[in-house]
Motif scaffolding. Structure first.
Motif, mmCIF file in Angstrom:
data_model
loop_
_atom_site.group_PDB
_atom_site.id
_atom_site.type_symbol
_atom_site.label_atom_id
_atom_site.label_comp_id
_atom_site.label_asym_id
_atom_site.label_seq_id
_atom_site.Cartn_x
_atom_site.Cartn_y
_atom_site.Cartn_z
ATOM 1 N N THR A 73 -61.042 -5.641 -17.498
ATOM 2 C CA THR A 73 -59.742 -5.962 -18.105
ATOM 3 C C THR A 73 -59.480 -7.463 -17.945
ATOM 4 O OG1 THR A 73 -58.578 -5.438 -16.048
ATOM 5 C CG2 THR A 73 -58.792 -3.648 -17.648
ATOM 6 N N ASP A 74 -58.401 -7.947 -18.568
ATOM 7 C CA ASP A 74 -58.175 -9.407 -18.620
ATOM 8 C C ASP A 74 -57.212 -9.933 -17.562
ATOM 9 O OD1 ASP A 74 -59.851 -9.651 -20.811
ATOM 10 O OD2 ASP A 74 -58.234 -9.097 -22.209
ATOM 11 N N VAL A 75 -56.152 -9.173 -17.275
ATOM 12 C CA VAL A 75 -55.089 -9.690 -16.394
ATOM 13 C C VAL A 75 -55.329 -9.208 -14.958
ATOM 14 C CG1 VAL A 75 -52.598 -9.706 -15.945
ATOM 15 C CG2 VAL A 75 -53.444 -9.687 -18.323
ATOM 16 N N VAL A 76 -55.450 -10.151 -14.049
ATOM 17 C CA VAL A 76 -55.605 -9.775 -12.630
ATOM 18 C C VAL A 76 -54.289 -9.129 -12.184
ATOM 19 C CG1 VAL A 76 -55.978 -10.655 -10.284
ATOM 20 C CG2 VAL A 76 -57.189 -11.684 -12.222
ATOM 21 N N PRO A 77 -54.344 -7.940 -11.574
ATOM 22 C CA PRO A 77 -53.086 -7.308 -11.140
ATOM 23 C C PRO A 77 -52.297 -8.243 -10.223
ATOM 24 C CG PRO A 77 -54.998 -5.937 -10.558
ATOM 25 C CD PRO A 77 -55.524 -7.182 -11.178
ATOM 26 N N ALA A 78 -50.977 -8.220 -10.382
ATOM 27 C CA ALA A 78 -50.139 -9.068 -9.529
ATOM 28 C C ALA A 78 -50.038 -8.468 -8.127
ATOM 29 C CB ALA A 78 -48.756 -9.223 -10.151
ATOM 30 N N VAL A 79 -50.042 -7.141 -8.038
ATOM 31 C CA VAL A 79 -49.938 -6.487 -6.724
ATOM 32 C C VAL A 79 -50.845 -5.258 -6.677
ATOM 33 C CG1 VAL A 79 -47.456 -7.064 -6.564
ATOM 34 C CG2 VAL A 79 -48.118 -4.769 -7.216
ATOM 35 N N ASN A 80 -51.202 -4.880 -5.473
ATOM 36 C CA ASN A 80 -51.739 -3.542 -5.217
ATOM 37 C C ASN A 80 -50.853 -2.970 -4.108
ATOM 38 O OD1 ASN A 80 -53.293 -1.222 -5.154
ATOM 39 N ND2 ASN A 80 -55.011 -2.154 -4.042
ATOM 40 N N GLN A 81 -50.137 -1.914 -4.433
ATOM 41 C CA GLN A 81 -49.241 -1.290 -3.446
ATOM 42 C C GLN A 81 -50.031 -0.211 -2.717
ATOM 43 O OE1 GLN A 81 -45.634 1.790 -3.650
ATOM 44 N NE2 GLN A 81 -45.051 -0.158 -4.566
ATOM 45 N N ILE A 82 -50.208 -0.388 -1.412
ATOM 46 C CA ILE A 82 -51.099 0.501 -0.659
ATOM 47 C C ILE A 82 -50.451 0.957 0.652
ATOM 48 C CG2 ILE A 82 -53.219 -0.494 -1.596
ATOM 49 C CD1 ILE A 82 -53.445 -2.159 1.027
ATOM 50 N N GLU A 83 -50.961 2.060 1.170
ATOM 51 C CA GLU A 83 -50.518 2.490 2.503
ATOM 52 C C GLU A 83 -50.866 1.390 3.512
ATOM 53 O OE1 GLU A 83 -51.991 6.312 3.902
ATOM 54 O OE2 GLU A 83 -51.436 5.805 5.973
ATOM 55 N N LEU A 84 -49.850 0.899 4.204
ATOM 56 C CA LEU A 84 -50.125 -0.171 5.172
ATOM 57 C C LEU A 84 -49.058 -0.223 6.263
ATOM 58 C CD1 LEU A 84 -51.446 -3.707 4.216
ATOM 59 C CD2 LEU A 84 -50.585 -3.079 6.447
ATOM 60 N N HIS A 85 -49.453 0.161 7.453
ATOM 61 C CA HIS A 85 -48.584 0.127 8.634
ATOM 62 C C HIS A 85 -49.504 -0.142 9.815
ATOM 63 C CE1 HIS A 85 -50.249 4.145 9.078
ATOM 64 N NE2 HIS A 85 -49.876 4.384 7.831
ATOM 65 N N PRO A 86 -48.972 -0.317 11.013
ATOM 66 C CA PRO A 86 -49.843 -0.714 12.122
ATOM 67 C C PRO A 86 -51.037 0.219 12.352
ATOM 68 C CG PRO A 86 -47.585 -1.100 12.729
ATOM 69 C CD PRO A 86 -47.547 -0.370 11.407
ATOM 70 N N TYR A 87 -50.910 1.499 12.020
ATOM 71 C CA TYR A 87 -52.012 2.421 12.292
ATOM 72 C C TYR A 87 -53.053 2.476 11.167
ATOM 73 C CZ TYR A 87 -49.186 4.230 16.171
ATOM 74 O OH TYR A 87 -48.447 4.359 17.324
ATOM 75 N N LEU B 31 -45.754 -14.199 -7.345
ATOM 76 C CA LEU B 31 -46.869 -13.410 -7.877
ATOM 77 C C LEU B 31 -47.860 -14.353 -8.572
ATOM 78 C CD1 LEU B 31 -44.816 -10.410 -9.349
ATOM 79 C CD2 LEU B 31 -46.087 -10.493 -7.180
ATOM 80 N N ASN B 32 -49.057 -13.820 -8.880
ATOM 81 C CA ASN B 32 -50.100 -14.704 -9.429
ATOM 82 C C ASN B 32 -49.815 -15.194 -10.844
ATOM 83 O OD1 ASN B 32 -50.639 -12.382 -10.893
ATOM 84 N ND2 ASN B 32 -52.527 -11.867 -9.791
ATOM 85 N N ASN B 33 -48.717 -14.714 -11.463
ATOM 86 C CA ASN B 33 -48.331 -15.279 -12.767
ATOM 87 C C ASN B 33 -47.065 -16.130 -12.645
ATOM 88 O OD1 ASN B 33 -46.377 -13.349 -12.420
ATOM 89 N ND2 ASN B 33 -46.655 -12.352 -14.399
ATOM 90 N N GLY B 34 -46.705 -16.467 -11.394
ATOM 91 C CA GLY B 34 -45.570 -17.371 -11.188
ATOM 92 C C GLY B 34 -44.232 -16.677 -11.036
ATOM 93 N N VAL B 35 -44.186 -15.366 -11.307
ATOM 94 C CA VAL B 35 -42.915 -14.633 -11.176
ATOM 95 C C VAL B 35 -42.604 -14.422 -9.688
ATOM 96 C CG1 VAL B 35 -41.858 -12.354 -11.577
ATOM 97 C CG2 VAL B 35 -43.090 -13.501 -13.443
ATOM 98 N N GLY B 36 -41.345 -14.605 -9.316
ATOM 99 C CA GLY B 36 -40.937 -14.408 -7.922
ATOM 100 C C GLY B 36 -40.618 -12.946 -7.650
ATOM 101 N N ILE B 37 -41.005 -12.474 -6.469
ATOM 102 C CA ILE B 37 -40.681 -11.096 -6.063
ATOM 103 C C ILE B 37 -40.023 -11.168 -4.685
ATOM 104 C CG2 ILE B 37 -43.037 -10.783 -5.153
ATOM 105 C CD1 ILE B 37 -42.774 -7.785 -5.686
#
Ligand code: NDP
Length: 294
Positions: free
Chosen positions: A155-169, A9-15
């Motif tokens: 705001t100050d902290v850039v979000p580490a993730v954006n969880q979005i609908e995402l599939h081939p369609y 992630l953008n703060n160095g944390v592993g996911i």
């Protein structure tokens, strides 16, 4: 046992690159699904206050015998708990139900475009939780480009993730590009296209001829091909299943590689049609859900 590769992630944390999703997993089935996932090697669970199964996720984690520090727990604050103090309390409710002191990734479930100040106040509470060490990373979900831009401006902290609908369609290429520009990890919900079939309408991506042909060429399933496609594009994927054989199948995606031609063929399946709710139409009136106390 396969060990899961991590994204940073953008703060160095592993996911962990793949996690188990538990949306629509009934509380009665959640503990077993989480235990089974951890048994086969998953180390990341994605839940939400609004799913009503955080308590059972926590129970599954404790019963698995896998040490807490080896598991990445992600949950989401629901819109009824937006506002600075409300969101701090939302964290307390989730942490208590999960039975943990610290949450690995806490995200806002939706933007509230008609009450964006409330959304911002909620995000500022996430920033405080991060500063206080109560969470290891923060992010958002279902934010559209204009929501991301407003958030970044205020705001100050850039979000580490954006969880979005995402599939081939439905691939949201413009949004993914914005994520890359700002170092936000794209996390795919419905990564095997669940939203294309579990509501019983539309064409299921699991039966797509292009995907099925690629799957046959690799001796894999359509679900595995879609997950591999997401992973090779650098996305976090969180497939949901309550069935042990599918939980294992969805994790068995680290022993084959799609060619650039195959990736491009799946990229070409975009339809431009969203399966889930339009993010701009989410309001407290039409999506209200009170999150119970712990
Ligand atoms: P998925 O793409 O993960 O698909 C899940 C569906 O596919 C279920 O019906 C499941 O049924 C079935 N399934 C699972 N594995 C297989 C397989 N190998 N072969 C055939 N069918 C399979 O969709 P979701 O929408 O659940 O998305 C995954 C996760 O993303 C959610 O659980 C949640 O954590 C998150 N999410 C977040 C949202 C948000 O707004 N932020 C919205 C929606 C999801 P069964 O369980 O019976 O196997």
């Amino acid at each position: 046992m396969t060990s899961v590769p991590n994204f940073k992630l953008n703060n160095g944390v592993g996911i962990p690159a793949i996690g188990l999703g538990v949306f629509q997993t009934p509380p009665a089935d959640t503990t077993a699904a989480v235990q089974e996932a951890l048994r086969v090697g998953y180390r990341h669970i994605d839940t939400a206050a609004a799913y009503g199964n955080e308590r059972e996720v926590g129970e599954g984690i404790r019963m698995s015998g896998v040490p807490r520090e080896h598991i990445f727990i992600e949950t989401k604050i629901w819109i009824n708990d937006y506002g600075f103090d409300e969101t701090l309390h939302g964290f307390e409710k989730s942490a208590k139900k999960l039975g943990v002191e610290q949450i690995d990734l806490l995200i806002l479930h939706q933007a509230l475009p008609s009450a964006f100040d409330k959304t911002l106040a909620a995000y500022r509470a996430l920033e405080k939780l991060l500063a206080d060490g109560k969470v290891r990373a923060i992010g958002v979900s279902n934010f559209m480009p204009e929501h991301i831009k407003s958030l970044l401006a205020k705001t100050d902290v850039v979000p580490a993730v954006n969880q979005i609908e995402l599939h081939p369609y439905f691939q949201q290429a413009t949004l993914q590009k914005l994520h890359r520009k700002h170092g936000i990890l794209t996390q795919a919900w419905s990564p095997i296209g669940g939203i294309t079939f579990y509501r019983g309408s539309g064409k299921s991506s699991l039966e797509d001829a292009t995907i099925v042909a690629i799957a046959q060429a690799h001796g894999k399933s359509a679900a595995q091909v879609m997950l591999r496609w997401g992973l090779q594009h650098g996305r976090s994927v969180i497939p949901k299943s309550v069935k042990p054989d599918r939980i294992a199948e969805n994790f068995d995606v680290f022993n084959f590689e799609l060619t650039s031609k195959e990736l491009a063929a799946i990229d070409g399946l975009e339809t431009g049609t969203r399966g889930g709710p339009e993010p701009d139409f989410i309001t407290l009136d039409n999506f209200s859900r009170v999150i119970p106390e712990a």
